[in-house]
Design an enzyme around this catalytic site. Structure first.
Site, short mmCIF file in Angstrom:
data_model
loop_
_atom_site.label_atom_id
_atom_site.label_comp_id
_atom_site.label_asym_id
_atom_site.label_seq_id
_atom_site.Cartn_x
_atom_site.Cartn_y
_atom_site.Cartn_z
CG ASP A 168 -25.38 66.52 72.14
OD1 ASP A 168 -24.71 66.89 71.06
OD2 ASP A 168 -25.61 67.05 73.40
CD GLU A 181 -20.85 66.81 70.56
OE1 GLU A 181 -20.77 68.00 69.87
OE2 GLU A 181 -21.62 66.94 71.59
#
Length: 617
Positions: free
Chosen positions: A329, A358
């Site tokens: 993330d 990400e």
């Protein structure tokens, strides 16, 4: 990893000789004969920083032991040779006046077959948010000591989905044709009720599954059950931040463990800063050192102890659970040299593994900056990251299909995105998608136009890359207009809760339209799974013409033609324009049903349709 920290700071309290209490030990145990030789013990206990350790065990030596700003931590770095055996490791600690022995477990590693496989372009990933998928065990909805309770009347709150609910419906996911499952984080998120940590991105303990979702052992069993079905598991991790209620925050190990929000404020969310040769230091600092939101303290990965802790945590979960990949993330928010080191050390330990970062940016140039060995600005940065989340392609599909056609709009957006693939080291390793847990649902975004939705899904399954499907997309799920924006597209799956009126996990419980779209997508999914040209084939494209767009995936003696008509009326395309490909094949069938099609003269494509044609000899 060069320096693997046994952070002695786990969720269990350990009573030792002379009654000394060790409040936390991270990690709670380790293994002998790991692919890394060093390990860190972060003991957390009252005044433990005044103690020093000794070990007398074959193959084990203490490389370093470090006391820090807080007197309640002690970091031990152990060197474990290949001769180190599984068993109980006695660590003797003394401060001159008192001494005690800590028994630390070194486990036997499990057989590696079928574990840590990685993921690639042959896979089809199903993304789900565990709290919103299914509640298989209502008894763990509310747990003493965890502040947020289940409240199904409020979509911004925890809904009660758990590991058991996922396990109960693995057959549904398998039957859809998915080959990998990406779960948003299951770490303990002991956030206050007013914030709501149901999403899992505000960890309060990085070594523990949230008890409202399940246990560490249940997670490990889930991974095993997924593997038994021939599927893979991708774990979601976060190294940019923790939750405000992480146990560290009550007594930080060092003064610089997290960045000072009073000094750096909140992030500017501008990931393009990293690849910008003209970026100011002020903007760089705001991006990297600013907190993500008030409930997410920003970690300082330039603190060596913390960096080692985070890397070791990743390796611990890989080894413990058997996962096949990681989705990291907020990849562009931490220090980029740290992220490169993390990738390098994880992949050195598990060479078959894969990692996707990400990277939420708008342009191909800034997206590709993060992929290993891609074209960079002259800043000396090498990311070493194998895979990125392909936001530029997602935006091109979502926005191009709903706007008027023009020289740079409409389907031309997809064309221009593909045309920049030279900037990526390996665009076929990009994770591609049409929606996810942070975006409006594709069907809703496309004006609830079923034909446009089917075109978007056809592009997703035929473009280069690793396709990811967001849970509920197989039902053409719409928004639920309750709660905030995030909750509008983070609905619970009907039938995942005992008191639901219907179950979308059964044909009987679905509407006619849901059954129709699910059957359509299921056919495409299984077709893609068997078509190697869509996994590894070269992508060859022809310029869009009046909002029609044709590209091919070509692999030796097989190919797939993707002919898209974005118009409101039928399109007729002359075959001779595509002769350089079509002349190489003698057979053409419409996929996925296998009906023959005549490509000798004109290709007729109905309005708002993607025609998929398998070519062979």
């Amino acid at each position: 990893m060069k320096q693997l920290l046994i952070a002695l700071s786990a969720v269990v309290a350990t009573t030792l000789t002379f009654g000394k209490n060790i409040d936390r030990i991270d990690p709670p145990f380790w293994w002998a004969n790991m692919p890394v030789s060093e390990l860190q013990i972060q003991l957390y206990a009252e005044d433990i920083g005044s103690y020093r350790a000794e070990i007398d065990a074959p193959g084990v030596s203490i490389a370093r032991q470090i006391a820090v700003d807080s007197p309640n931590y002690l970091f031990l770095y152990l060197e474990l040779s290949p001769e180190t055996q599984p068993g109980t490791l006695a660590i003797n600690l003394s401060n001159g006046d008192e001494s005690f022995t800590l028994d630390y477990e070194l486990k036997q590693r499990e057989a590696t077959e079928g574990r840590n496989q990685g993921f690639d372009s042959s896979d089809l990933i199903y993304l789900m948010m565990p709290d919103r998928f299914a509640n298989g065990n209502v008894d763990n909805d509310n747990i003493e000591g965890l502040t947020e309770k289940v409240d199904r009347s409020d979509p911004t709150k925890r809904q009660g989905g758990d590991i058991q609910g996922i396990s109960d419906h693995l057959g549904y996911i398998d039957d859809l044709g998915m080959t990998a499952i990406w779960f948003t984080p299951m770490f303990e998120n002991n956030s206050p009720p007013e914030y709501g940590g149901y999403h899992g991105y505000a960890a309060s303990n990085m070594y523990k599954v949230d008890a409202r979702i399940g246990t560490n052992e249940a997670y490990k069993q889930l991974v095993s059950d997924v593997h038994d079905r021939g599927m893979k598991v991708i774990m979601d991790m976060i190294h940019n931040h923790i939750g405000l209620d992480h146990w560290w925050m009550a007594d930080l190990p060092t003064k610089d463990w997290v960045h000072d929000v009073e000094e750096f404020g909140y992030t500017n969310f501008k990931g393009t800063i990293h690849g910008d040769p003209h970026a100011s230091e002020y903007d760089k600092n705001r991006l990297v050192k600013g907190w993500f939101v008030p409930y997410m303290p920003d970690l300082n990965q330039h603190n060596e102890l913390l960096a080692d802790y985070l890397i070791q945590n990743s390796i611990w979960w890989i080894e413990f659970s058997g996962i096949d990949g990681i989705r990291m993330d907020t990849y562009l928010y931490p220090y980029k040299d740290y992220m490169a080191r993390w990738v390098r050390e994880v992949l050195a330990a598990y060479p078959s593994f894969n990692i996707v970062g990400e990277v939420w940016v708008e342009t191909v140039a800034h997206e590709s900056y993060w992929q290993d060995n891609a074209v960079k600005t002259d800043d000396g940065y090498d990311s070493e990251l194998p895979s990125v989340t392909d936001f530029p392609l997602s935006f091109a599909i979502r926005d191009g299909l709903k706007e008027e056609f023009g020289w740079t709009t409409g389907l031309s957006r997809v064309y221009y995105t593909f045309a920049q693939d030279r900037l990526y080291t390996d665009p076929n390793n990009n994770v591609i998608f049409i929606d996810n847990h942070d975006m409006s649902r594709a069907f809703e975004h496309l004006g609830k136009d079923e034909n446009l939705f089917k075109i978007a899904y056809s592009i997703l399954l035929t473009a280069r890359g690793i396709p990811q499907v967001y849970y509920g997309t197989e039902l053409m799920m719409e928004h639920e207009n309750r709660g905030g924006d995030d909750e509008a597209w983070r609905q619970t799956m009907p039938g995942g809760w005992p008191d639901d009126e219907r179950s979308v996990f059964t044909k009987k419980g679905r509407t006619d339209k849901e059954n129709e779209i699910l059957a359509y997508m299921k056919k495409l999914n299984h077709w893609r799974g068997e078509n190697k040209a869509l996994h590894d084939g070269e992508l060859l494209q022809f310029m869009p013409d009046e909002n029609t767009f044709v590209y091919f995936r070509i692999l030796e003696d097989q190919a797939v033609m993707i002919a898209i008509n974005g118009r409101d009326e039928e399109a007729q395309l002359p075959v001779d324009r595509f002769a350089e490909v079509l002349d190489n094949y003698s057979s053409a069938e419409i996929a996925p049903d296998g009906k023959s099609i005549d490509l000798s003269d004109t290709i007729r494509i109905p309005a708002k349709t993607a025609l998929l044609v398998e070519l062979s000899n």
